[in-house]
Design a protein around this motif. Structure first.
Motif, short mmCIF file in Angstrom:
data_model
loop_
_atom_site.label_atom_id
_atom_site.label_comp_id
_atom_site.label_asym_id
_atom_site.label_seq_id
_atom_site.Cartn_x
_atom_site.Cartn_y
_atom_site.Cartn_z
N CYS A 202 0.54 -0.71 -0.30
CA CYS A 202 0.48 -0.24 0.09
C CYS A 202 1.21 1.58 -0.42
O CYS A 202 0.34 2.66 0.10
N ALA A 203 2.31 1.06 -0.34
CA ALA A 203 2.85 2.26 -0.45
C ALA A 203 2.88 3.24 -1.88
O ALA A 203 2.62 3.84 -2.27
N PHE A 204 2.56 2.11 -2.20
CA PHE A 204 2.39 2.32 -4.18
C PHE A 204 1.06 3.57 -4.09
O PHE A 204 0.76 4.67 -4.32
N PRO A 205 -0.53 3.42 -3.47
CA PRO A 205 -1.61 4.94 -3.27
C PRO A 205 -1.06 6.12 -2.69
O PRO A 205 -1.22 6.98 -3.29
N VAL A 206 -0.79 6.00 -1.59
CA VAL A 206 0.69 6.62 -0.95
C VAL A 206 0.88 7.65 -1.47
O VAL A 206 1.28 8.44 -1.84
N VAL A 207 2.18 7.15 -2.46
CA VAL A 207 3.38 8.00 -3.40
C VAL A 207 2.39 8.16 -4.58
O VAL A 207 2.53 9.38 -5.34
N LEU A 208 0.77 8.06 -5.30
CA LEU A 208 0.33 8.67 -6.27
C LEU A 208 -0.12 9.80 -5.08
O LEU A 208 -0.35 10.89 -6.56
N THR A 209 -0.23 9.51 -4.39
CA THR A 209 -0.92 11.02 -3.17
C THR A 209 0.19 12.13 -3.30
O THR A 209 -0.16 13.67 -3.37
N LEU A 210 0.88 11.60 -3.01
CA LEU A 210 2.14 12.53 -3.22
C LEU A 210 2.51 13.64 -4.26
O LEU A 210 2.77 14.59 -4.09
N ILE A 211 2.53 12.55 -4.84
CA ILE A 211 2.43 13.32 -6.38
C ILE A 211 1.63 14.58 -6.72
O ILE A 211 1.95 15.21 -7.17
N GLY A 212 0.07 14.10 -6.62
CA GLY A 212 -0.67 15.20 -6.77
C GLY A 212 -0.29 16.50 -5.27
O GLY A 212 -0.65 17.01 -5.77
N MET A 213 0.43 15.92 -4.48
CA MET A 213 0.47 17.08 -3.49
C MET A 213 1.86 17.48 -3.46
O MET A 213 2.27 18.86 -2.81
N ARG A 214 2.89 17.31 -4.34
CA ARG A 214 4.02 17.85 -4.60
C ARG A 214 4.52 18.58 -5.70
O ARG A 214 5.63 18.82 -6.09
N ALA A 215 3.46 19.32 -6.17
CA ALA A 215 2.98 19.90 -7.44
C ALA A 215 2.56 20.62 -6.89
O ALA A 215 0.67 20.29 -6.93
N ARG A 216 1.81 21.91 -7.58
CA ARG A 216 0.78 23.19 -7.45
C ARG A 216 0.02 23.34 -8.51
O ARG A 216 -1.43 23.67 -8.64
N THR A 217 0.60 23.07 -9.82
CA THR A 217 -0.08 23.42 -10.91
C THR A 217 -0.41 22.00 -11.26
O THR A 217 0.19 20.53 -11.10
N GLY A 218 -1.37 21.51 -12.17
CA GLY A 218 -1.70 20.51 -13.35
C GLY A 218 -0.45 20.11 -14.71
O GLY A 218 0.02 18.97 -14.45
N ALA A 219 0.59 21.10 -14.86
CA ALA A 219 1.57 20.65 -15.35
C ALA A 219 2.21 20.17 -14.63
O ALA A 219 3.16 19.54 -15.08
N GLY A 220 2.39 21.10 -13.48
CA GLY A 220 3.56 20.31 -12.38
C GLY A 220 3.33 19.07 -12.18
O GLY A 220 4.04 18.24 -12.46
N VAL A 221 1.65 18.78 -11.95
CA VAL A 221 1.77 17.11 -11.58
C VAL A 221 1.61 16.28 -12.99
O VAL A 221 2.23 15.11 -12.74
N ALA A 222 1.50 16.76 -14.03
CA ALA A 222 1.96 15.88 -14.84
C ALA A 222 3.47 15.54 -15.32
O ALA A 222 3.94 14.58 -15.72
#
Length: 435
Positions: free
Chosen positions: A353-373
């Motif tokens: 379950c580290a996998f869904p947590v790191v996916l969440t961190l990807i969404g949290m560690r960038a402010r913009t849509g371009a940053g998340v992509a």
């Protein structure tokens, strides 16, 4: 914003990603009612992101015999997902900017359906690898663009929607691991039928995205918007934000390395765990169910943990708890693989379950849509590239030593490294500030 109240974790995401929710419904051309259809599309897409892989593990021995594979080639086969995810995943942001993320995910689901339908027809290893690659290419773009779709359609509910699709991903993984052998026995036709049946849900996912895209196009026509006034992959028709230089960010690298380590564990589990149990004397059907238990643990936990992680400023402690569970599981498999099989499966399921947590961190560690992509493509592609040697090394160690002591020790070392990197990936930082 879409008729549902914000939870604490969603407010956290709004704080981390200011301004991303402006007019997203108008840009998508969808009403709140139709956003439920998008949510269903996300769920069904996630359901199809692993069966082509997890369904192979319980039948790997039969596939090896049927196609004349050696242990080393089988190890290469278990490394193929990581290779495809690294190679094809990096193309996803560019394709999404040109055609729109929903259209690219639709094409990805079509590739998954076609690849899984053609793979059982293979008469040799080469064709089997080629058709597997087609399916895995479709999965790769889905992997990268799922956080982008969440950011685009549900910017105020990132934790909830990430949990939803992570839960579906875990459910699809577990279902394929548990049901492939029984379906093969019930339907007949051997391993070819068991692998081919997983093309059906991919077709359903593709059809749902066709409906979403047609509704978006109709919505744009109804508001008088042209194709050029709202970029297919853009954020709400607003000025496109420049993507940060991800490779200059220490946090991005920490996420990438962590992603690679957890991916190594996941693909070794999917590819080799059934064989570990079978070599310990566990029947093939039970071995498949045990892998389903490992992946099935992610069904409830994948919905809870992203919300929990989103409410924390630092997630290193949470990632460490998951890693310790993995260490205990590998130690148990080393000492008593059959006697404690169910306990080791439960503990390894928690670690996965580290996998869904790191996916969440990807969404949290960038402010913009371009940053998340950009961050999603970099962390996943680099991470999967780093994970490439893992399953192959496990296969080589198994062939060389004739047992599982060496491979399990190797996995224990990787899990200890994952715990350490998790503290760096869990720091409260954004890649825009570092790059």
């Amino acid at each position: 914003m879409n008729g549902m109240a914000l939870t604490n974790d969603d407010r956290t995401h709004v704080k981390h990603a200011p301004g991303n929710g402006r007019g997203f419904r108008a840009a998508a051309g969808l009403t709140p009612r139709w956003l439920w259809v998008v949510a269903a599309g996300l769920f069904l897409t996630a359901l199809n992101l692993r069966p082509a892989i997890s369904g192979l593990g319980p039948l790997l021995e039969e596939v090896r015999h049927g196609l004349g594979m050696s242990g080393t080639v089988a190890g290469l086969l278990t490394s193929l997902p990581a290779l495809c995810f690294a190679v094809f995943g990096v193309t996803a942001p560019r394709l999404a900017r040109r055609y729109g993320p929903a259209a690219v995910v639709l094409a990805g689901m079509a590739a998954v359906a076609l690849g899984t339908a053609l793979r059982p027809l293979a008469g040799g290893t080469g064709v089997f690898l080629a058709t597997s690659t087609l399916a895995l290419a479709g999965i790769a773009v889905g992997n990268v663009l799922m956080p982008v779709l969440v950011k685009r359609y549900f910017p105020d509910r990132i934790g909830t929607m990430t949990g939803l699709y992570s839960m579906a991903l875990a459910g699809g993984t577990a279902a394929a691991a548990a049901l492939t052998v029984p379906l093969t026995q019930a339907i007949g036709g051997g391993w070819r039928t068991g692998l081919g049946v997983w093309s059906v849900p991919a077709v359903l996912a593709a059809l749902l995205w066709v409906v979403v895209l047609l509704r978006e196009r109709r919505g744009r026509r109804g508001t008088g918007e042209t194709h050029g006034s709202v970029r297919p992959g853009g954020e709400n028709g607003a000025r496109r934000e420049p993507a940060p230089r991800i490779m200059r960010s220490p946090t991005a690298w920490a996420l990438a390395v962590f992603f690679g380590l957890q991916s190594t564990g996941a693909y070794v589990t999917l590819g080799w765990m059934p064989q570990i149990f079978r070599d310990a004397g566990v029947p093939a059907t039970t071995a498949g169910v045990l892998v389903a238990v490992i992946m099935g643990m992610g069904v409830p936990l994948a919905f809870v943990l992203p919300r929990l992680a989103a409410g924390m400023r630092r997630q290193g402690g949470l990632l460490a708890v998951l890693g310790v569970s993995g260490l205990a599981a590998y130690a148990g498999l080393w000492l008593a693989p059959a006697a404690g099989a169910w306990l080791w499966a439960l503990l390894l399921g928690v670690a996965m379950c580290a996998f869904p947590v790191v996916l969440t961190l990807i969404g949290m560690r960038a402010r913009t849509g371009a940053g998340v992509a950009g961050l999603s493509a970099f962390a996943q592609s680099t991470g999967y590239l780093l994970s490439l040697p893992g399953p192959l090394i496990v296969g080589l160690l198994y062939d060389t030593t004739g047992g599982w002591d060496g491979p399990l020790l190797f996995m224990i070392v990787l899990m200890a490294l994952q715990i350490g990197i998790g503290f760096l990936a869990g720091r409260d930082r954004c890649v825009e500030d570092e790059s």
